[in-house]
Design a protein around this motif. Structure first.
Motif, PDB file in Angstrom:
ATOM      1  N   GLU B 246       0.853  -1.185   0.000  1.00 14.07           N
ATOM      2  CA  GLU B 246       0.000   0.000   0.000  1.00 14.07           C
ATOM      3  C   GLU B 246       0.889   1.234   0.000  1.00 14.07           C
ATOM      4  OE1 GLU B 246      -3.161   1.706  -0.589  1.00 14.07           O
ATOM      5  OE2 GLU B 246      -3.415  -0.432  -0.235  1.00 14.07           O
ATOM      6  N   SER B 247       0.424   2.225  -0.713  1.00 11.88           N
ATOM      7  CA  SER B 247       1.279   3.394  -0.886  1.00 11.88           C
ATOM      8  C   SER B 247       1.650   3.987   0.464  1.00 11.88           C
ATOM      9  CB  SER B 247       0.556   4.442  -1.714  1.00 11.88           C
ATOM     10  OG  SER B 247       0.081   5.469  -0.883  1.00 11.88           O
ATOM     11  N   THR B 248       2.852   4.427   0.518  1.00 10.57           N
ATOM     12  CA  THR B 248       3.343   4.958   1.780  1.00 10.57           C
ATOM     13  C   THR B 248       2.676   6.272   2.122  1.00 10.57           C
ATOM     14  OG1 THR B 248       5.155   5.702   0.432  1.00 10.57           O
ATOM     15  CG2 THR B 248       5.589   3.877   1.940  1.00 10.57           C
ATOM     16  N   ASN B 249       2.065   6.894   1.130  1.00 10.69           N
ATOM     17  CA  ASN B 249       1.421   8.178   1.394  1.00 10.69           C
ATOM     18  C   ASN B 249       0.311   8.034   2.400  1.00 10.69           C
ATOM     19  OD1 ASN B 249       3.042   8.862  -0.607  1.00 10.69           O
ATOM     20  ND2 ASN B 249       1.477   9.702  -1.964  1.00 10.69           N
TER      21      ASN B 249
END
Lengths: 742, 396
Positions: B246-249
């Protein structure tokens, strides 16, 4: 100056973290300010070279820019659309009192705010129109009428030869207005306010001193713009409420000008006034010019409201799109792309704020889908659902209304929406899939648990789908959505039938899409998109796997519940066979406990299904929609590339002709080149617009997903907790029974 | 109720300190499991007070069979022989896992493997336990503990090298079973003279069918519980990889997923798995054991009924002999012997059955209490974990 940067793809902030984004924005902002100033300079230069008219929009814009500041990156867009923002301002100021009194309860103006400012697409379009207008301006007055007449009442004005500008302004205003009007009405009051804050940062707080909504998030930016904002706002405010701090005299003129504008029906008036007002103050003071612009636009705005309120956003958009090409050659238009290039970061930031505001948001439109009911018999039977809408938004006639819709109506709505908004890069929430098997079961009329389960699942999915649609600020504005929610009778959606001709066409379209998707190789210039696409794909995979697992969990849980029930039965039998009374009682108690546990397992299976499996299924669908929007972006890119290739070809032909010295054909070739250049620019802009939208939408989607996920998981855990508590209760009650066995 | 009858499936409650038996260790060699049978005794019939011998599953079966075949013990409920160790299912699963290794992520694979190993271990422990229980029941029985074969089984420090049953004997055993069931049907017509046994017979027959069904159902239930535990493992592995990618954002979602995944791993998998294995141990095993025990009791009843039939036959033979006037004394002798046998059988059978009933009740009580306690404990564990999770989630 800006011309070099204009061609390059929009300088999206790199896909790094949001933090980075922030800092970048600051940078972007700075540079923008420069741009603005430069623009301003150039703008004030151009007037000298040309008629002095072109300046007014430009300088107005740049003035605005300067003042607005100014700062907020997002306001750049507005600046280009200078005319539209001030009018909002005025609106705001108009409503200031009521606003201050009841901030959130005055949704109207704030909505406008939101729409113009808060949403990218529109912004872009507004810009586009501005561009188009200014472009036309430079290319000559005559062009204008044609474009404008269609959409505005400004047509007659154009004949005024003293100034080409006014009509332009008028058109400018009207176009965005049309848009606004078409789209406006609803949207959450909070969102708008945050958008306002964003755009005008301090201004926002200035305007509504003590406005409760002014977000903390806007604070940091405050430092960046000091005075100008106050000036600016002092200006308009002063104009309206006689509170001017400086430039008394000038605002005086503005004031003087203002009143005259209050006759919206007299465009001629406006223009003369406008011209006068703009020329006078502009030279010396930006604030004033703005004040003037503000006034005139306000009036125009009201007028436009009357005339264009029925225009669909789409038509106006089209107008703009068609008018865009002419902008390509003009110098003033050069600045526009430069400005336009900036919006993404602004939009991102805005979006963040917006979303944050939304976090605490109770939806203004609450949709529920209830009471599935079978209508008809046999294979012609269908399920009808009651769609109830509860809203506080003024765009709806009632606060609470209910309609009956069948499944294909939901699909039809999606078809319409995706056709309309898909190509623009919006993520249109997808409805649940058709299920022939499930529906056939229902149709056949078996009243077993699986068909009830199916109907309930579908009902939930439809409800979430609709809620997603109305939660989307742009989709909510769509007339079809409103119609779907409000209108008693809908024309039957035929195209959704799998076996119909339309269905067949759709299948073919899908197939060609798939082929073209494979053939288009886009060398992704934007790392952000590349990364996101990958992310989406891998998330899709994972979610699919997860979904399969949860489904198997549900199956196993149901099995367990069945087996528990069986065991409970045989334990009861064993209890009855047992000749030791205490043991016999304990065994039948055990049977009872197991019976209850069976119910628990069943409930748990339902939770698994409805709050977990369905959540994941939803996301799989949504991820598909996200991918769809990426595809649309690539298609836009492809169009652009094709046009470019074409242009290249035309140029080569021209060169050949030149070499061959065939002047007769040369002219035609040149014309074609001009035409294709225009097209290339248009497509490029389209692409940029779609990119920006997709980006914004993806961010929105991710935010929502995060929120949603958190909520759902918490809910799921709570349900689990409950069942565990029940379990404890059951076993604890059983314990003394077991101990009582002698 | 005799204290030494306080025996249940999962307990080691040997109040008779004169003969203590346990299986402290076992070795698994391919198909064969070698148990170390450890004995501690004060009885003079043994040469040493303490000794350990290696025994295989077949030795246990041999011991059981000899006991069953001993005429003197016909009036006793011979403790049921331990079931054959079944490592097939975990082994098969392991095999499948190996095949499916390519399709799984590494993490998932290791997790599944760990799980299988745990399962294997559980099966192993269970096997040891049932063998131990068999010996303990023998040792606590006043008559059976004196059995010569039993003592040899315990003491003889060489490999017993029990001759495996050959095909003929296997067939013979099968044939004997056939005859026995046919005989059971035949002698069912014999009129019961004792109400106690009549009652006991109907009860046991009924009870047996019920407990058999209950056992099957309980087995199914535990199996589906295990399936769910497996699902949780896979779910948690998938969530793990999802949260990793999952995107780190979006750290929140990541956090959520991570938390959820942890929750699944720690709480649901373990607890659910434990619930399953506890249910298995406390409930299914109990039922299973008593199913076999009842079978043994039924065998006792059969033997008694057989003796009764014999007695009646001998009565008839005596009557006939008296009529014919020859071999009367021989027939009388036979009749007397049959009566005597029947009487002893009845007497000891009555005692055994009463004991059996008491034993059953006690065992059920113990297991049910324990199971309820464990269920509560697990549910409470689950609850705390869930609460922690929810707090973390809502706090963030």
């Amino acid at each position: 100056m800006a011309s070099s940067s204009e061609r390059s793809p929009p300088p999206f902030p790199d896909t790094e973290d949001q933090d980075v984004l922030d800092s970048e924005e600051v940078g972007g902002r700075d540079s923008d300010e420069d741009d603005g100033e430069e623009l301003f300079m150039s703008a004030s230069n151009t007037p000298l070279t040309k008629q002095d008219t072109p300046t007014s929009p430009d300088s107005q814009a740049s003035d605005l820019m300067e003042d607005l500041s100014v700062g907020p990156p997002s306001s750049q867009t507005e600046k280009s659309a200078a005319s539209s923002s001030p009018e909002e301002f005025v609106d705001l100021t108009n409503n200031l009192e009521s606003r201050v009194a009841a901030e959130s309860s005055s949704p109207e103006p704030s909505d406008e705010f939101f729409d113009i400012l808060g949403s990218e697409t529109q912004k872009v379009e507004v810009e586009a129109s501005v561009k188009a207008d200014s472009g036309e301006a430079s290319s000559g007055g005559p062009d204008l009428p044609g474009e404008k007449t269609g959409s505005s009442s400004a047509a007659p004005i154009i004949n005024l030869d003293n100034d080409v500008q006014p009509p332009r302004i008028g058109g400018k205003v009207i176009d965005p207005l049309a848009q606004i009007l078409g789209d406006t009405p609803a949207a959450d009051p909070k969102k708008p306010s945050s958008a306002v804050v964003d755009l005008f940062e301090d201004d926002g707080s200035d305007i509504f001193t003590g406005a409760p909504q002014s977000k903390a998030s806007s604070r940091p930016e405050k430092g960046l713009f000091g005075e100008p904002d106050e000036d600016l706002f002092g200006g308009p405010l002063g104009a309206m409420s006689k509170k001017t701090t400086e430039n008394e005299g000038k605002s005086g003129t503005a004031k003087a000008a203002g009143p005259t504008f209050s006759k919206p029906t007299e465009p001629a008036d406006i223009f003369t006034e406008e011209a006068a007002a703009t020329t006078v103050p502009r030279t010396s003071n930006t604030v004033n010019s703005k004040a003037n612009g503000v006034h005139s636009e306000e009036d125009l705005f009201t007028e436009a409201t009357v005339e264009l309120s029925l225009d669909s956003p789409r038509s106006s958009r089209k107008n703009e799109e068609t008018s865009k090409p002419s902008a390509s050659s003009s110098s003033s238009s050069l600045s526009a792309p430069a400005r336009q290039a900036k919006p993404p970061p602004a939009a991102l930031e805005e979006l963040e704020d917006e979303e944050e505001a939304e976090l605490e948001d109770k939806f203004d439109v609450l949709v529920s889908v209830k009471d599935p009911e079978k209508v008809g018999d046999g294979m012609n039977a269908y399920m009808a659902y009651k769609v109830s809408t509860e809203t506080t938004l003024p765009m709806f006639r009632n606060k609470l209304f209910t309609v009956r819709r069948r499944f294909s109506d939901f699909l039809g709505l999606y078809e319409k929406l995706s056709e309309k908004h898909g190509p623009n890069g919006l993520i249109v929430p997808p409805p649940p899939e058709k299920s022939i098997l499930g529906m056939t079961k229902v149709k056949v009329g078996k009243e077993d648990s699986s068909s009830a389960d199916f109907v309930e699942r579908r009902r939930g999915a439809l409800e979430r789908y609709l809620q997603r649609v109305v939660n989307h600020p742009l989709l909510l504005q769509d007339p079809d959505v409103r119609e779907f929610l409000e209108k008693d009778e809908l024309p039957r959606a035929v195209s959704t039938q799998t076996l119909s001709g339309a269905g067949f066409l759709k299948m073919i379209n899908k197939a060609t899409d798939a082929v073209s998707k494979m053939t288009i190789k886009m060398n992704e210039s934007d790392a952000w998109f590349e990364e996101k696409l990958q992310e989406v794909e891998s998330a899709d995979q994972h979610f699919r796997k997860l979904h399969a697992l949860v489904e198997s969990l549900v199956v196993h849980r149901k099995e367990l519940s069945l087996n528990t029930a069986n065991f409970a039965k045989s334990a009861a039998m064993l209890g009855s066979a047992e000749d030791n009374t205490a043991l016999s009682r304990a065994l039948s108690q055990l049977a009872e406990v197991e019976d209850k546990i069976e119910q628990l397992h069943q409930d748990q299976a339902a939770y698994d299904t409805f709050s977990f499996a369905e959540l994941i299924a939803d996301y799989i669908r949504l991820l598909g929609a996200v991918r769809g929007s990426f595809d649309h972006r690539i298609k836009a890119w492809q169009r652009w590339q094709d046009a470019q290739a074409m242009l290249q070809k035309k140029r080569e032909t021209e060169a050949k002709l030149l070499w061959a010295n065939k002047p007769d054909k040369l002219q035609q070739a040149k014309d074609e080149i001009v035409e294709w250049e225009a097209r290339v620019t248009q497509f490029e802009r389209d692409f940029e617009r779609v990119s920006a939208t997709v980006r914004k939408e993806v961010l929105r989607f991710e935010k929502q997903r995060t929120k949603n996920f958190k909520r759902q998981i918490t809910k799921y855990l709570e349900l689990l907790l409950q069942s565990q508590q029940q379990l404890i209760k059951y076993w604890e009650a059983f314990l003394p029974e077991a101990k009582a066995i002698a | 109720m005799l204290p030494e009858k306080l025996r249940s499936v999962s307990v080691d409650l040997n109040n008779d300190a004169s003969l203590l038996i346990d299986i402290p260790d076992a070795l698994c060699e391919r198909d064969k499991v070698k148990f170390t049978v450890h004995t501690k005794t004060t009885l003079s019939s043994f040469q040493k007070p303490e000794f350990s011998v290696p025994r295989q599953h077949e030795d246990f079966i041999w011991l059981h069979d000899t006991l069953v075949e001993t005429e003197d013990y016909a009036g006793l409920i011979i403790p049921p022989a331990p079931p054959k160790p079944d490592f097939e299912s975990p082994r098969e699963k392991m095999h499948k896992l190996g095949e499916g290794e390519a399709t799984m992520t590494k993490e998932e694979y290791t997790k599944m493997k760990q799980e299988l190993e745990a399962e294997y271990l559980a099966v192993f422990k269970k096997t040891v336990q049932v063998h131990e229980v068999f010996l303990q029941r023998l040792s606590s029985h006043p008559v059976l503990s004196k059995d010569r074969n039993f003592q040899i089984f315990l003491e003889y420090d060489q490999d017993l090298s029990v001759r495996r049953k050959n095909a003929k004997e296997m067939f013979g055993g099968f044939f004997k079973n056939m005859v026995k069931s046919a005989d059971e049907v035949l002698i069912a017509g014999v009129k019961e003279v004792d109400d106690f046994f009549e009652q006991e017979k109907t009860f046991l027959l009924d009870y047996f069918s019920k407990i058999k069904e209950a056992t099957a159902k309980a087995e199914k239930m535990t199996r589906s519980h295990k399936n769910i535990a497996d699902d949780y493992i896979r779910l948690s592995a998938t969530l793990n990889s999802l949260s990793a990618e999952e995107s780190t954002n979006y750290y929140i979602i990541k956090f959520c997923l991570k938390l959820f995944q942890n929750f699944l791993r720690v709480c649901l998998k373990k607890v659910e798995g434990r619930v399953a294995s506890d249910e298995e141990l406390k409930l299914t095993e109990l039922l299973r054991y008593y199913m076999r025990d009842i079978q043994a009791a039924k065998d006792l009843l059969y033997r008694r009924a057989r003796a009764l039939a014999d007695y009646e036959n001998s009565n008839k033979a005596l009557d006939k002999a008296r009529l014919k006037g020859k071999d009367v004394s021989q027939a009388e002798e036979h009749q007397k012997r049959c009566l005597q046998k029947f009487d002893t059988l009845s007497e000891s059978g009555k005692k055994e059955l009463t004991n059996f009933k008491a034993r059953r009740v006690v065992a059920f009580r113990k297991n049910l209490v324990e199971m309820a306690e464990l269920e509560v404990k697990h549910a409470k564990n689950n609850m705390t974990l869930l609460q922690g999770c929810i707090e973390l989630l809502s706090g963030n």
